[in-house]
Design a protein around this motif. Structure first.
Motif, short mmCIF file in Angstrom:
data_model
loop_
_atom_site.label_atom_id
_atom_site.label_comp_id
_atom_site.label_asym_id
_atom_site.label_seq_id
_atom_site.Cartn_x
_atom_site.Cartn_y
_atom_site.Cartn_z
N ILE A 183 49.17 32.07 30.07
CA ILE A 183 48.61 31.45 28.87
C ILE A 183 48.73 29.94 28.96
N ARG A 184 49.88 29.44 29.40
CA ARG A 184 50.08 28.00 29.53
C ARG A 184 49.05 27.38 30.46
N GLU A 185 48.70 28.09 31.50
CA GLU A 185 47.72 27.57 32.47
C GLU A 185 46.32 27.58 31.87
N MET A 186 45.99 28.65 31.13
CA MET A 186 44.64 28.80 30.60
C MET A 186 44.40 28.01 29.32
N ALA A 187 45.44 27.95 28.48
CA ALA A 187 45.30 27.35 27.15
C ALA A 187 46.54 26.55 26.81
N PRO A 188 46.73 25.41 27.47
CA PRO A 188 47.96 24.63 27.27
C PRO A 188 48.12 24.08 25.85
N GLY A 189 47.03 24.08 25.07
CA GLY A 189 47.11 23.57 23.71
C GLY A 189 47.58 24.58 22.70
N LEU A 190 47.83 25.83 23.11
CA LEU A 190 48.33 26.84 22.19
C LEU A 190 49.86 26.78 22.13
N PRO A 191 50.46 26.48 20.97
CA PRO A 191 51.92 26.54 20.86
C PRO A 191 52.41 27.95 21.17
N LEU A 192 53.35 28.05 22.07
CA LEU A 192 53.76 29.34 22.61
C LEU A 192 55.12 29.76 22.07
N TRP A 193 55.17 30.95 21.49
CA TRP A 193 56.41 31.54 20.98
C TRP A 193 56.77 32.74 21.84
N ILE A 194 58.05 32.90 22.10
CA ILE A 194 58.52 34.05 22.87
C ILE A 194 59.32 34.96 21.96
N ASN A 195 59.01 36.25 22.01
CA ASN A 195 59.73 37.23 21.21
C ASN A 195 60.93 37.77 21.99
N SER A 196 62.08 37.73 21.37
CA SER A 196 63.32 38.37 21.85
C SER A 196 64.05 37.62 22.96
N TYR A 197 63.35 37.22 24.02
CA TYR A 197 64.02 36.77 25.23
C TYR A 197 64.32 35.27 25.18
N VAL A 198 65.53 34.93 24.78
CA VAL A 198 65.92 33.52 24.69
C VAL A 198 65.86 32.87 26.06
N SER A 199 66.27 33.60 27.09
CA SER A 199 66.27 33.04 28.45
C SER A 199 64.86 32.66 28.88
N VAL A 200 63.87 33.48 28.54
CA VAL A 200 62.49 33.16 28.88
C VAL A 200 62.02 31.95 28.08
N ALA A 201 62.34 31.93 26.78
CA ALA A 201 61.94 30.81 25.93
C ALA A 201 62.52 29.50 26.45
N LEU A 202 63.77 29.53 26.91
CA LEU A 202 64.41 28.33 27.42
C LEU A 202 63.81 27.90 28.75
N SER A 203 63.48 28.85 29.59
CA SER A 203 63.01 28.50 30.94
C SER A 203 61.59 27.94 30.93
N LEU A 204 60.77 28.29 29.95
CA LEU A 204 59.37 27.84 29.99
C LEU A 204 59.20 26.32 29.92
N PRO A 205 59.72 25.57 28.92
CA PRO A 205 60.31 26.02 27.66
C PRO A 205 59.21 26.35 26.66
N ALA A 206 59.49 27.27 25.74
CA ALA A 206 58.55 27.67 24.71
C ALA A 206 58.62 26.71 23.52
N ASP A 207 57.68 26.87 22.61
CA ASP A 207 57.63 26.03 21.41
C ASP A 207 58.34 26.67 20.24
N GLY A 208 58.58 27.99 20.32
CA GLY A 208 59.27 28.69 19.24
C GLY A 208 59.85 29.99 19.74
#
Length: 205
Positions: free
Chosen positions: A48-73
């Motif tokens: 998604i980041r590659e295709m649509a970098p303007g979309l704020p990205l939230w990760i459900n459940s996985y804090v480790s994934v959210a931190l590694s991206l890093p996600a927006d929420g």
């Protein structure tokens, strides 16, 4: 506030092509996998980041994934660690799912609360919608904005008028529409004009 939800195992292949066009329309996109597969959540989020970098990205459940991206929420299930306990490692917005006042108290300190499911939902087959009296109690008691999820689409979103919601999360009611872009714009316009507690398009303007 209108946020899309991608359930990784159920996300239709045809919907990938519309993600770039949803930039500037959706206020965010939650990626989740209810089968409990963190790698699939991360790989989907990276695509998604590659295709649509303007979309704020939230990760459900996985804090480790959210931190590694890093996600927006970070989106938390009701039975996850309490929102306040994650503040030492996660400093961006948290949205916690809550269905009862007890769960609202458990996740005290979240930036947003998510209640559902509001209507019959394909992601919860066989389960009746939850009582809207619980939604009204949560909105009354919550110290942060409340969004709703579950079977919401452009034809039923007006049912929330006057309840005091801040926004909606959309899954199949967006991805399986004949014209998802027009449907999303219609829902966002309706929120902007009908619900005084919702920011409508403001966060993306």
């Amino acid at each position: 506030m209108v946020i899309g939800v991608i359930d990784v195992p159920r996300f239709p292949h045809s919907a990938w092509s519309i993600l770039p066009s949803l930039q500037g329309i959706l206020d965010g996109l939650i990626v989740r996998d209810k089968e409990g597969l963190a790698p699939s959540v991360k790989s989907t989020a990276l695509k998604i980041r590659e295709m649509a970098p303007g979309l704020p990205l939230w990760i459900n459940s996985y804090v480790s994934v959210a931190l590694s991206l890093p996600a927006d929420g970070l989106a938390l299930p009701a039975n996850s660690a309490p929102a306040a306990s994650l503040r030492s490692i996660w400093h961006k917005p948290i949205m916690a799912s809550v269905h009862t006042l007890d769960e609202l108290a458990y996740h005290q300190g979240a930036d947003y609360y998510l209640w559902g499911h509001a209507f019959v939902s394909t992601s919860k087959p066989g389960l009746a919608p939850r009582s809207w009296s619980d939604l009204r109690q949560i909105i009354h008691q919550a110290s942060a904005p409340v969004l709703v999820i579950g079977g919401i689409n452009q034809d039923n979103v007006q049912a929330f008028q006057g309840i005091g919601i801040y926004g909606v999360c959309l899954s199949d009611g967006l991805w399986y529409e004949a014209n998802p872009i027009a449907a999303c714009e219609k829902i966002k316009s309706h929120l902007r004009s009908s619900y005084p507690n919702s920011p409508g398009g403001t966060p993306c303007d």
